[in-house]
Motif scaffolding. Structure first.
Motif, PDB file in Angstrom:
ATOM      1  N   SER A  87       0.849  -1.188   0.000  1.00 35.95           N
ATOM      2  CA  SER A  87       0.000   0.000   0.000  1.00 35.95           C
ATOM      3  C   SER A  87       0.892   1.247   0.000  1.00 35.95           C
ATOM      4  CB  SER A  87      -0.900   0.017   1.246  1.00 35.95           C
ATOM      5  OG  SER A  87      -0.116   0.087   2.438  1.00 35.95           O
ATOM      6  N   PRO A  88       0.339   2.386  -0.449  1.00 37.51           N
ATOM      7  CA  PRO A  88      -0.958   2.493  -1.117  1.00 37.51           C
ATOM      8  C   PRO A  88      -0.860   1.999  -2.552  1.00 37.51           C
ATOM      9  CG  PRO A  88       0.115   4.618  -1.071  1.00 37.51           C
ATOM     10  CD  PRO A  88       1.014   3.687  -0.309  1.00 37.51           C
ATOM     11  N   SER A  92      -5.352   1.105  -9.005  1.00 40.75           N
ATOM     12  CA  SER A  92      -6.500   0.282  -8.645  1.00 40.75           C
ATOM     13  C   SER A  92      -6.344  -0.261  -7.232  1.00 40.75           C
ATOM     14  CB  SER A  92      -6.658  -0.891  -9.624  1.00 40.75           C
ATOM     15  OG  SER A  92      -7.634  -1.818  -9.164  1.00 40.75           O
ATOM     16  N   PHE A  93      -7.413  -0.215  -6.473  1.00 37.60           N
ATOM     17  CA  PHE A  93      -7.427  -0.774  -5.123  1.00 37.60           C
ATOM     18  C   PHE A  93      -6.928  -2.220  -5.128  1.00 37.60           C
ATOM     19  CE2 PHE A  93      -9.842  -3.478  -2.186  1.00 37.60           C
ATOM     20  CZ  PHE A  93      -9.420  -2.966  -0.965  1.00 37.60           C
ATOM     21  N   ARG A  94      -7.214  -2.939  -6.206  1.00 38.85           N
ATOM     22  CA  ARG A  94      -6.877  -4.373  -6.265  1.00 38.85           C
ATOM     23  C   ARG A  94      -5.372  -4.637  -6.280  1.00 38.85           C
ATOM     24  NH1 ARG A  94      -8.406  -7.050 -10.681  1.00 38.85           N
ATOM     25  NH2 ARG A  94      -8.694  -5.243 -12.024  1.00 38.85           N
ATOM     26  N   GLU A 152       3.738  -6.027   3.643  1.00 34.48           N
ATOM     27  CA  GLU A 152       4.270  -4.685   3.892  1.00 34.48           C
ATOM     28  C   GLU A 152       3.379  -3.950   4.884  1.00 34.48           C
ATOM     29  OE1 GLU A 152       4.721  -0.400   1.585  1.00 34.48           O
ATOM     30  OE2 GLU A 152       4.337  -2.196   0.403  1.00 34.48           O
ATOM     31  N   THR A 153       3.974  -3.341   5.888  1.00 36.66           N
ATOM     32  CA  THR A 153       3.185  -2.551   6.822  1.00 36.66           C
ATOM     33  C   THR A 153       2.598  -1.330   6.130  1.00 36.66           C
ATOM     34  OG1 THR A 153       5.115  -1.273   7.517  1.00 36.66           O
ATOM     35  CG2 THR A 153       4.590  -3.234   8.816  1.00 36.66           C
ATOM     36  N   SER A 409       3.744  12.585  -4.643  1.00 38.61           N
ATOM     37  CA  SER A 409       2.768  11.735  -3.978  1.00 38.61           C
ATOM     38  C   SER A 409       2.193  10.678  -4.912  1.00 38.61           C
ATOM     39  CB  SER A 409       1.625  12.601  -3.439  1.00 38.61           C
ATOM     40  OG  SER A 409       0.551  11.799  -3.019  1.00 38.61           O
ATOM     41  N   VAL A 410       1.936   9.506  -4.332  1.00 40.19           N
ATOM     42  CA  VAL A 410       1.308   8.431  -5.105  1.00 40.19           C
ATOM     43  C   VAL A 410      -0.093   8.833  -5.559  1.00 40.19           C
ATOM     44  CG1 VAL A 410       0.269   7.255  -3.113  1.00 40.19           C
ATOM     45  CG2 VAL A 410       0.927   5.918  -5.117  1.00 40.19           C
TER      46      VAL A 410
END
Length: 459
Positions: A87-88, A92-94, A152-153, A409-410
């Motif tokens: 993350s992030p 796509s969220f996926r 990954e944290t 920023s991502v």
């Protein structure tokens, strides 16, 4: 397209869009509080699936995403079925949960996510966005019967939702720098203790070179870690000082693979796998139609920005650059702006400042106020769209024979990647317009700095 027969405002949106939009809005209704209680309960109700798997747990200020991908790709090349949690996401969220590079499908999201929400309802668990996302990933890996998970944290480590892992095969701390100081602490030592929270009793820990070893070594001793390793302990002394973060990350990943007693990975596969890079980590794209070179990089804090500038200068010493940049509001905007100016030899006209459509994005006004020299760059307060500045920058870079660099920023990367013509899974505007809802600066799983009752238990 889904059709809503009740005409309740969600007509024409797919079940995936509706569920992920609901997930993004979770923090609006459940006040976020630091602690592992919610995640511990969810993990237990799911049958503690991660306790059955080999897990590599990774924290760090910079490099953790790259190290995670390199390890996952190497193990995949060695014939294993590998889950990756990161993350992030970019587009796509996926992307956040994958198995051997395959993203969780929309069908799996709409199958598993309601099960987690039902557990939260039935057992009155006020889980946050990141906690539900983490639980979704755990369920996904369990259903996929993976061999190993590279985890990954999200932020920090000690109270991160991923830190319900009891016995990782290996904990890794890639680097320590000043970030999210409101949440993690305002010194390198305090932040190191937060990251060191992923160290577990009778489990080995590997640390990168840019950490306060005295703090982390003492942390490992107090937690009765099985062993404390540096890359030099595993691979021998590096022949030279590593100024390239990707090489440093590859070295950490290679050391990690060698410490995994359970797997015997040939050296040639380690070498090949650790060359892999995640998207937007000095990602070079050649646009054939335009004859333009574009470099995408999520350098998002002063240390990463300095590295990016150094990398640009060493890999393209004779080239000129045009930069599109946007930042998160919780970063040191002045220092980041100074680094970008250095990349273009203080020529502000070669910089385009943008503002992502995200609640954590720094405004154009905040960026130019933090570094006044940026008032001479390109920006449009009437049309803040990223696509507009990217298209303008592409045209000018082509006309002037420059390399286009998109960085920061991502949150700006999805729109920027779409603007330059990258075809990839991308969430709809219906989802994107609520991404980050209820999120304060820091991370998706933190909303205040009260450590809660888990603080003493997790020390």
């Amino acid at each position: 397209m889904a059709v809503d027969e009740n005409n309740n405002g969600t007509a024409h949106y797919t079940p995936y869009e509706q569920w992920v939009r609901r997930l993004y809005q979770t923090n609006l209704f459940h006040p976020v509080k630091l602690g592992l209680k919610n995640m511990e309960e969810l993990h237990k109700l799911l049958g503690r699936p991660m306790d059955k798997l080999t897990v590599i747990h990774i924290a760090g200020t910079n490099g953790k995403g790259s190290v995670a991908l390199k390890i996952a790709k190497t193990l995949e090349m060695a014939g294993l079925k590998v889950g990756l949690f990161c993350s992030p996401h970019v587009s796509s969220f996926r992307e956040r949960m994958q198995v051997n590079g395959r993203l969780i499908s929309e069908e799996q999201v709409i199958e598993y996510l309601p099960r987690i929400y039902e557990l939260c309802r039935k057992y009155d668990i006020p889980a946050t966005f990141f906690e539900i996302t983490t639980a979704l990933a755990f369920l996904f890996y369990d259903e996929e019967h993976v061999d190993v998970v590279v985890l990954e944290t999200g932020l920090g480590g000690r109270l991160d939702a991923t830190n319900v892992i009891r016995h990782p095969a290996l904990s890794i701390i890639t680097s320590i720098g000043l970030e999210h100081t409101r949440i993690l602490g305002d010194t390198i030592e305090l932040i190191a203790l937060e990251k060191g929270g992923i160290i577990k009793e009778d489990c080995p820990v590997l640390v990168g070179p840019n950490v306060p070893h005295n703090v982390l070594r003492e942390c490992a001793e107090k937690k009765r870690a099985k062993a404390y390793y540096t890359c030099e302990d595993v691979l021998g002394e590096s022949p030279s000082i590593i100024a390239d973060y990707d090489k440093e990350n590859a070295r950490i990943a290679a050391a990690a693979i060698q410490l995994l007693d359970e797997f015997d990975v040939p050296e040639e596969i380690i070498e090949k796998g650790t060359r892999e890079r995640p998207p937007c980590r000095f990602e070079i794209r050649m646009l054939d139609d335009d004859g333009l070179t574009v470099i995408l990089d999520v350098a998002h804090n002063p240390d990463a920005m300095k590295y990016l500038v150094r990398k640009l200068q060493t890999t393209h010493p004779n080239d000129k650059f045009r930069v599109v940049v946007g930042m998160s509001s919780d970063k040191d905007l002045a220092k980041c702006g100074q680094s970008i100016l250095e990349a273009v030899h203080d020529n502000a006209e070669s910089i385009h400042v943008v503002q992502a459509a995200h609640p954590r994005a720094a405004t154009i006004e905040a960026i130019t106020e933090a570094e006044p020299r940026l008032n001479g760059c390109h920006f449009d307060t009437n049309d803040r769209s990223i696509a507009k500045q990217v298209h303008d920058a592409m045209r000018l870079a082509k006309d002037n024979g420059e390399i286009l660099v998109v960085c920061g920023s991502v949150f700006l990367m999805s729109e920027a990647r779409e603007a330059i013509g990258i075809d990839e899974p991308r969430d709809s505007k219906y989802i994107a317009e609520v991404a980050g809802s209820g999120v304060r600066s820091g991370q998706e799983n933190f909303g205040n700095t009260d450590p809660g009752p888990d603080f003493e238990q997790s020390k």
